[in-house]
Design a protein around this motif. Structure first.
Motif, mmCIF file in Angstrom:
data_model
loop_
_atom_site.group_PDB
_atom_site.id
_atom_site.type_symbol
_atom_site.label_atom_id
_atom_site.label_comp_id
_atom_site.label_asym_id
_atom_site.label_seq_id
_atom_site.Cartn_x
_atom_site.Cartn_y
_atom_site.Cartn_z
ATOM 1 N N UNK A 63 11.137 40.279 9.714
ATOM 2 C CA UNK A 63 9.955 41.057 10.029
ATOM 3 C C UNK A 63 10.387 42.489 10.311
ATOM 4 N N UNK A 64 9.758 43.445 9.628
ATOM 5 C CA UNK A 64 10.043 44.865 9.846
ATOM 6 C C UNK A 64 8.912 45.468 10.661
ATOM 7 N N UNK A 118 18.329 37.479 14.702
ATOM 8 C CA UNK A 118 19.188 38.655 14.737
ATOM 9 C C UNK A 118 18.341 39.909 14.617
ATOM 10 N N UNK A 119 18.502 40.832 15.575
ATOM 11 C CA UNK A 119 17.767 42.093 15.559
ATOM 12 C C UNK A 119 18.672 43.223 15.090
ATOM 13 N N UNK A 120 18.163 44.038 14.177
ATOM 14 C CA UNK A 120 18.853 45.250 13.746
ATOM 15 C C UNK A 120 17.848 46.391 13.772
ATOM 16 N N UNK A 129 13.255 54.038 14.937
ATOM 17 C CA UNK A 129 12.279 54.280 13.876
ATOM 18 C C UNK A 129 11.819 52.990 13.218
ATOM 19 N N UNK A 130 12.724 52.000 13.135
ATOM 20 C CA UNK A 130 12.274 50.696 12.667
ATOM 21 C C UNK A 130 13.146 49.596 13.246
ATOM 22 N N UNK A 131 12.545 48.429 13.418
ATOM 23 C CA UNK A 131 13.225 47.250 13.921
ATOM 24 C C UNK A 131 13.080 46.145 12.888
ATOM 25 N N UNK A 132 14.183 45.470 12.575
ATOM 26 C CA UNK A 132 14.166 44.320 11.680
ATOM 27 C C UNK A 132 14.558 43.084 12.480
#
Length: 249
Positions: A63-64, A118-120, A129-132
């Protein structure tokens, strides 16, 4: 049948290197949150850069998001995601028996590892600016076990433990709906209600566990998770707060 949540995009790929890598590529052009599901990943990864194997029929998605909170608050979405995986499993199997959440970001079933998160993130300055949010779930098979650390939780699958066979597409729909509910709760009321819900499903709460980092090992009673998402242990050295570690029990 669960409806797809309003405002969330969806793209399903036959094959990709990694849904997390795809998330990084498309994030700059997204206007809103987007789910990416891959039927096959060629270079999936887990924590600390480990390979994440995806046997056919298992779930691999990212999920972005474009979060607005400070980085330390953004990271608390690992708890949001874990709750969503838990609820999706409940919705699709009709049971919660054996389901539990393992700090910091695993979902257990009958004591085995069912799912990893896992979060990046990427950012400019002090912002994100963005979370994946990458999520892997063993729907039908367990991945290779050679990389497991001694004492690590053994992987299990939803099919092997419940007898219920779920497609990745159906799991995505249930997961997206559950995530949207918790995301709204998180952005409206903060981490408090998420923390309470997570602790109600926590594995080994009140029991002795071991937290290992690259440089230390702490054994103690799992007391709680604090308002910053840290693990709190009551150890021989007193009450300690641990921001990141691998947990063994």
């Amino acid at each position: 049948m669960t409806d797809w949540p309003e405002g969330y995009g969806k793209r399903i790929l036959e094959e990709v290197d990694s849904t997390l890598d795809e998330a990084a590529r498309i994030a700059p052009d997204l206007a809103g949150p987007e789910w990416i599901l891959a039927r096959r990943q060629t270079k999936g990864r887990g924590r600390r850069g480990r390979d994440w194997k995806d046997p056919q029929g298992n779930f691999a998605a990212t999920l972005v998001l474009r979060p607005t909170e400070a980085p330390n608050e953004v990271a608390l979405r690992s708890f949001v995601a874990a709750l969503a995986v838990y609820d999706a499993c409940e919705a699709l199997t009709g049971r919660t028996a054996g389901l539990a959440l393992k700090w910091p970001n695993d979902v257990l079933l009958n004591g085995g590892k069912l799912s990893g998160i896992l979060l990046e993130s990427a950012g400019q300055g002090s912002g994100v600016t963005h979370l994946a949010i990458g999520i892997g779930v063993n729907l039908v098979e367990t991945p290779m076990k050679e990389w497991l650390d001694p004492g690590a939780v053994w992987p299990v699958s939803l099919l092997s433990e419940t007898g219920v066979q779920v497609t990745p597409e159906d799991f995505l729909t249930a997961l997206a709906a559950a995530y949207a509910r918790y995301e709204l709760q998180f952005t409206t009321y903060g981490f408090g209600p998420i923390r309470t819900a997570w602790l109600a499903r926590a594995a080994k709460l009140g029991e002795v566990i071991t937290a290992r980092t690259a440089t230390s090992e702490t054994e103690g009673t799992f007391e709680t998770v604090d308002e910053e998402g840290n693990l709190v242990l009551n150890s021989a050295k007193g009450r300690v707060s641990i921001p990141a570690a691998d947990i063994f029990f």
